[in-house]
Design a protein around this motif. Structure first.
Motif, mmCIF file in Angstrom:
data_model
loop_
_atom_site.group_PDB
_atom_site.id
_atom_site.type_symbol
_atom_site.label_atom_id
_atom_site.label_comp_id
_atom_site.label_asym_id
_atom_site.label_seq_id
_atom_site.Cartn_x
_atom_site.Cartn_y
_atom_site.Cartn_z
ATOM 1 N N VAL A 171 7.795 -6.058 -8.003
ATOM 2 C CA VAL A 171 7.295 -6.288 -8.695
ATOM 3 C C VAL A 171 5.731 -6.095 -7.908
ATOM 4 C CG1 VAL A 171 6.131 -9.021 -8.870
ATOM 5 C CG2 VAL A 171 8.107 -8.454 -9.456
ATOM 6 N N GLY A 172 4.356 -5.557 -8.889
ATOM 7 C CA GLY A 172 3.379 -5.026 -7.668
ATOM 8 C C GLY A 172 3.536 -4.163 -6.532
ATOM 9 N N GLY A 173 4.797 -3.279 -6.962
ATOM 10 C CA GLY A 173 4.696 -1.735 -6.019
ATOM 11 C C GLY A 173 5.795 -2.896 -5.159
ATOM 12 N N ARG A 174 5.946 -4.051 -4.530
ATOM 13 C CA ARG A 174 6.690 -4.755 -3.686
ATOM 14 C C ARG A 174 7.977 -4.026 -4.267
ATOM 15 N NH1 ARG A 174 6.454 -6.685 1.228
ATOM 16 N NH2 ARG A 174 3.550 -6.505 0.902
ATOM 17 N N THR A 175 9.821 -3.795 -3.334
ATOM 18 C CA THR A 175 10.612 -4.291 -3.315
ATOM 19 C C THR A 175 11.111 -5.352 -3.661
ATOM 20 O OG1 THR A 175 11.396 -1.810 -3.637
ATOM 21 C CG2 THR A 175 13.295 -3.045 -3.402
ATOM 22 N N VAL A 176 11.612 -6.307 -4.765
ATOM 23 C CA VAL A 176 12.586 -7.547 -4.460
ATOM 24 C C VAL A 176 13.288 -7.640 -4.892
ATOM 25 C CG1 VAL A 176 9.846 -8.187 -4.835
ATOM 26 C CG2 VAL A 176 11.048 -8.117 -6.637
ATOM 27 N N PHE A 177 13.764 -6.708 -5.086
ATOM 28 C CA PHE A 177 16.172 -6.411 -5.617
ATOM 29 C C PHE A 177 16.377 -5.558 -5.283
ATOM 30 C CE2 PHE A 177 19.389 -6.328 -7.717
ATOM 31 C CZ PHE A 177 20.195 -7.025 -7.545
ATOM 32 N N GLU B 131 1.454 3.695 -6.349
ATOM 33 C CA GLU B 131 0.069 3.817 -5.424
ATOM 34 C C GLU B 131 -0.526 2.295 -5.387
ATOM 35 O OE1 GLU B 131 -2.420 6.704 -3.516
ATOM 36 O OE2 GLU B 131 -2.531 7.012 -5.325
ATOM 37 N N ARG B 132 -0.488 1.160 -4.292
ATOM 38 C CA ARG B 132 -1.296 0.246 -4.044
ATOM 39 C C ARG B 132 -1.143 -0.330 -4.773
ATOM 40 N NH1 ARG B 132 -4.829 3.809 -3.121
ATOM 41 N NH2 ARG B 132 -5.888 4.314 -4.867
ATOM 42 N N GLY B 133 0.374 -0.792 -5.474
ATOM 43 C CA GLY B 133 0.726 -1.450 -6.681
ATOM 44 C C GLY B 133 0.425 -1.587 -7.690
ATOM 45 N N GLN B 134 0.046 0.058 -7.988
ATOM 46 C CA GLN B 134 0.071 0.280 -9.872
ATOM 47 C C GLN B 134 0.287 1.691 -9.928
ATOM 48 O OE1 GLN B 134 -4.141 -0.128 -10.040
ATOM 49 N NE2 GLN B 134 -4.171 -2.089 -11.233
ATOM 50 N N SER C 146 0.683 -1.237 -0.281
ATOM 51 C CA SER C 146 0.205 -0.208 -0.081
ATOM 52 C C SER C 146 0.626 1.048 0.018
ATOM 53 C CB SER C 146 -0.676 -0.123 1.343
ATOM 54 O OG SER C 146 -0.065 -0.055 3.024
ATOM 55 N N THR C 147 2.431 1.268 0.066
ATOM 56 C CA THR C 147 3.230 2.647 0.334
ATOM 57 C C THR C 147 2.921 2.735 -0.895
ATOM 58 O OG1 THR C 147 4.212 0.946 1.232
ATOM 59 C CG2 THR C 147 5.336 3.125 0.596
ATOM 60 N N THR C 148 2.991 4.488 -0.926
ATOM 61 C CA THR C 148 3.243 4.985 -2.702
ATOM 62 C C THR C 148 4.645 5.758 -2.573
ATOM 63 O OG1 THR C 148 0.748 6.185 -2.045
ATOM 64 C CG2 THR C 148 2.116 7.023 -3.314
ATOM 65 N N VAL C 149 4.875 5.387 -4.049
ATOM 66 C CA VAL C 149 6.622 5.905 -4.002
ATOM 67 C C VAL C 149 6.872 6.991 -4.640
ATOM 68 C CG1 VAL C 149 9.052 5.262 -4.395
ATOM 69 C CG2 VAL C 149 7.166 3.911 -2.899
ATOM 70 N N LEU C 150 7.711 8.027 -5.112
ATOM 71 C CA LEU C 150 7.653 8.436 -6.220
ATOM 72 C C LEU C 150 8.926 8.544 -6.984
ATOM 73 C CD1 LEU C 150 7.687 11.307 -8.267
ATOM 74 C CD2 LEU C 150 8.026 13.004 -6.206
ATOM 75 N N LEU C 151 9.332 8.414 -7.969
ATOM 76 C CA LEU C 151 10.577 8.127 -8.293
ATOM 77 C C LEU C 151 11.082 9.425 -9.321
ATOM 78 C CD1 LEU C 151 9.428 4.769 -8.353
ATOM 79 C CD2 LEU C 151 11.427 4.532 -8.890
ATOM 80 N N ARG C 152 11.600 9.797 -9.286
ATOM 81 C CA ARG C 152 12.240 10.977 -9.493
ATOM 82 C C ARG C 152 13.812 11.337 -10.003
ATOM 83 N NH1 ARG C 152 10.221 16.296 -6.227
ATOM 84 N NH2 ARG C 152 10.449 17.365 -7.857
ATOM 85 N N ARG C 153 13.824 11.644 -11.299
ATOM 86 C CA ARG C 153 15.362 12.862 -11.959
ATOM 87 C C ARG C 153 15.663 11.537 -12.024
ATOM 88 N NH1 ARG C 153 19.594 14.897 -10.194
ATOM 89 N NH2 ARG C 153 20.335 13.478 -8.524
ATOM 90 N N GLY C 154 15.667 10.543 -13.196
ATOM 91 C CA GLY C 154 15.776 9.494 -13.505
ATOM 92 C C GLY C 154 15.266 10.064 -15.607
ATOM 93 N N GLU C 155 14.937 9.009 -16.297
ATOM 94 C CA GLU C 155 14.332 8.566 -17.645
ATOM 95 C C GLU C 155 13.598 7.157 -17.071
ATOM 96 O OE1 GLU C 155 14.893 10.399 -19.873
ATOM 97 O OE2 GLU C 155 16.559 11.721 -19.198
ATOM 98 N N VAL C 156 11.852 7.468 -17.360
ATOM 99 C CA VAL C 156 11.072 7.099 -17.465
ATOM 100 C C VAL C 156 10.313 6.379 -18.489
ATOM 101 C CG1 VAL C 156 8.977 5.531 -16.319
ATOM 102 C CG2 VAL C 156 10.457 7.348 -14.914
ATOM 103 N N HIS C 157 11.661 5.389 -19.440
ATOM 104 C CA HIS C 157 10.786 4.670 -20.128
ATOM 105 C C HIS C 157 8.470 4.243 -19.963
ATOM 106 C CE1 HIS C 157 11.447 1.970 -24.071
ATOM 107 N NE2 HIS C 157 10.098 1.250 -23.969
ATOM 108 N N SER C 158 7.938 5.269 -20.706
ATOM 109 C CA SER C 158 7.176 4.984 -20.769
ATOM 110 C C SER C 158 5.937 5.558 -22.106
ATOM 111 C CB SER C 158 6.370 5.837 -19.335
ATOM 112 O OG SER C 158 4.982 6.105 -19.332
ATOM 113 N N PRO C 159 5.157 4.684 -22.921
ATOM 114 C CA PRO C 159 5.202 5.662 -23.711
ATOM 115 C C PRO C 159 3.313 6.325 -23.439
ATOM 116 C CG PRO C 159 3.553 3.686 -22.932
ATOM 117 C CD PRO C 159 5.121 3.324 -22.772
ATOM 118 N N ALA C 160 3.027 6.641 -22.237
ATOM 119 C CA ALA C 160 2.482 7.951 -22.156
ATOM 120 C C ALA C 160 2.654 9.524 -21.644
ATOM 121 C CB ALA C 160 1.947 7.899 -20.645
#
Length: 534
Positions: A523-529, A32-35, A8-22
């Motif tokens: 994975v699903g918003g949960r850090t696994v590595f 947020e909430r795994g999405q 359920s943690t909300t995370v902001l990632l910033r100052r990078g390059e995000v590979h997104s078609p959006a």
């Protein structure tokens, strides 16, 4: 199918390059909430800074969707990681020396397990004899699978453990004899050893930015307990998602075991390296056409049963005669239950190496997904490779025609077939983009899509494998090497190898350059590595 717990943690990632078609120029993302909740620019990210639980400063790192490896054998991958690896042995004598050292170091193992020998790369081209293995192990049970896992050499003591009295003939064991000794070897692995191997494999996958693996299990490959235990583990512990396939012509059994399909390594034939792939014309270096396990009628019956049950069907088919049998069988099934239903089921073919223009067109017509392994070409392709020795240079040049498949509209899902080739997602993308046969090459972007979104699409999920709002937050963070700098005029994506690009960029994977290093996998918003020190 395993679904890992989300957070359920909300995370902001910033100052990078995000590979997104959006947003092709996104530098920030909110989870947020795994999405994925939002992607956008650094300036707009300020609006989220006070409402999140955690802020991750990317410091210029690249964020991409996590990879999906569409063909994995998890337990044997883990056993290879923790056991005897012969893939680097340059010759038979070196392999035997490794066996001796391993046997001495593992006095308590009930069965000695090893993998990866490849006579196609040894000067004399000869595997270890049974007498040599008996001497190297001191008479203990030993199972050594060839790199393609379609044959093995074993000690006499392992033959004594195998039910049914497998052949005592010298040389590598194939077919039913191989299945019998493999079952005996894996049957000696304790539940604790198996769980440890599975954890090792999944942890290794996570360290490489792999968020999902497709486990290709089956009665001739692993066991029911192996698959169900793996699915339970993946659902209950942080790590990559696991999608299960069960390779048996028993639809009810596949469903009972939690598999999404009676598919994966349901063998129509074997492998080229072991001379067991089924060919229309004889091998160039052997006077036969390989081994057929299923014919078109078998394929048709299985596809009908799976389609009516709402499950995926799938087949292991490498040789051209095997691929023809699959195409003819799926077409016959479509005539019975309807083409639209067959296409909608997204049945798949594993490996599909020896294709013709006619079978490529049939894949497109029937909606078949090609689940393929570009590392095979990197390892065995080329004018002097194993494919050329098995088939002759002319036939070998036709193998793994990825560009033709894409042009025809055939969905591609990339994988490793680990432990046949290692888990190595960026290496897989590079292998497809720099195929040894130039006319079969695809762009880095197309290869990346096949190794991310392609795996999701192959299980019927069109809403994942990209970083856009509303999709599962399965992503990886990468430290990259040399960049192609984006310019405002031509809108070339910053890390793109394609100068026509107007979409998010990717690392430069030119051979000789360092591959990206995974810093974090989620994975699903949960850090696994998280890479130590990051």
């Amino acid at each position: 199918m395993s679904e890992p717990n989300t957070t359920s943690t909300t995370v902001l990632l910033r100052r990078g390059e995000v590979h997104s078609p959006a947003d092709p120029f996104a530098t920030a993302m909110v989870v947020e909430r795994g999405q994925v909740a939002w992607v956008g620019s650094e300036g707009a990210a300020d609006a989220f800074a006070d409402g999140v639980d955690e802020v991750i400063d990317l410091d210029g790192a690249l964020v991409t969707p996590a990879f999906t490896d569409a063909h994995v054998h998890t337990t044997t991958t883990g056993l290879a990681l923790t056991g005897l690896d012969l893939s680097g042995a340059p010759d038979r004598a070196s392999a035997l020396a490794l066996v001796r050292d391993f046997a001495a170091a593992r006095p308590d193992d009930r069965v000695l397990l090893g993998h990866g020998w490849d006579t196609a790369r040894w000067p004399d081209g000869l595997p270890p004899t049974r007498a040599e293995l008996d001497e190297a192990t001191g008479g203990r049970p030993l199972y050594l699978s060839r790199i393609d896992v379609h044959s093995a050499v074993v000690s006499t003591a392992l033959l004594d453990l195998a039910p049914g009295g497998p052949t005592r003939a010298q040389g590598p064991l194939t077919g039913d004899a191989h299945h019998a000794v493999r079952a005996a070897a894996l049957g000696a692995v304790t539940p604790a050893q198996r769980a440890g191997a599975q954890r090792a494999a999944l942890a290794h996958a996570a360290s490489l930015g792999i968020g999902t693996v497709h486990e290709c299990a089956g009665p001739e490959i692993s066991s029911e307990d192996d698959l169900t235990g793996l699915l339970r583990m993946a659902a209950g512990e942080p790590g990559p998602r696991v999608i299960g396939y069960w390779a048996e012509q028993d639809v009810d059994k596949a469903r009972e075991l939690g598999a999404v399909g009676a598919a994966g390594d349901l063998f129509v034939d074997g492998s080229l390296g072991s001379h067991t792939a089924r060919l229309h014309q004889p091998y160039a270096d052997a006077g036969h056409t390989g081994t057929a396990h299923l014919d078109a009628a078998d394929v048709a019956a299985h596809v009908v049963a799976c389609t009516e049950a709402g499950l995926q069907a799938g087949f292991h088919a490498i040789g051209d005669a095997a691929v023809t049998a699959v195409v003819e069988g799926v077409r016959a099934a479509a005539e019975k239950v309807g083409l639209a239903r067959v296409r909608g089921a997204r049945h798949r073919v594993e490996h599909a190496e020896m294709l013709t223009p006619q079978t490529v067109a049939a894949f497109a017509e029937l909606g078949l997904t090609a689940s393929v392994q570009p590392a095979f070409d990197a390892l065995w392709g080329g004018e002097d490779g194993m494919y050329a020795r098995r088939l002759g240079a002319e036939r070998a040049r036709t193998l793994n025609p990825y560009a033709a498949l894409l042009r025809a509209g055939v969905p591609l899902a990339f994988g490793s077939d680990s432990p046949v080739t290692p888990l190595d997602p960026w290496g897989t993308v590079r292998a497809a983009a720099f195929h040894r046969t130039p006319e079969h090459r695809v762009s880095v972007r197309a290869a990346f899509t096949a190794h991310t979104r392609g795996g999701w699409r192959s299980i019927g999920r069109d809403d994942a494998g990209v970083l856009v709002p509303g999709v599962p937050a399965d992503y990886a963070v990468w430290r990259t090497g040399a960049l192609v700098v984006q310019t405002p005029d031509d809108r070339v994506a910053r890390w793109s190898t394609d100068p026509r690009s107007g979409t998010p960029g990717l690392p430069d994977l030119t051979p000789g350059r360092d591959l990206p290093v995974c810093l974090r996998t989620v994975v699903g918003g949960r850090t696994v590595f998280v890479r130590p020190g990051e």
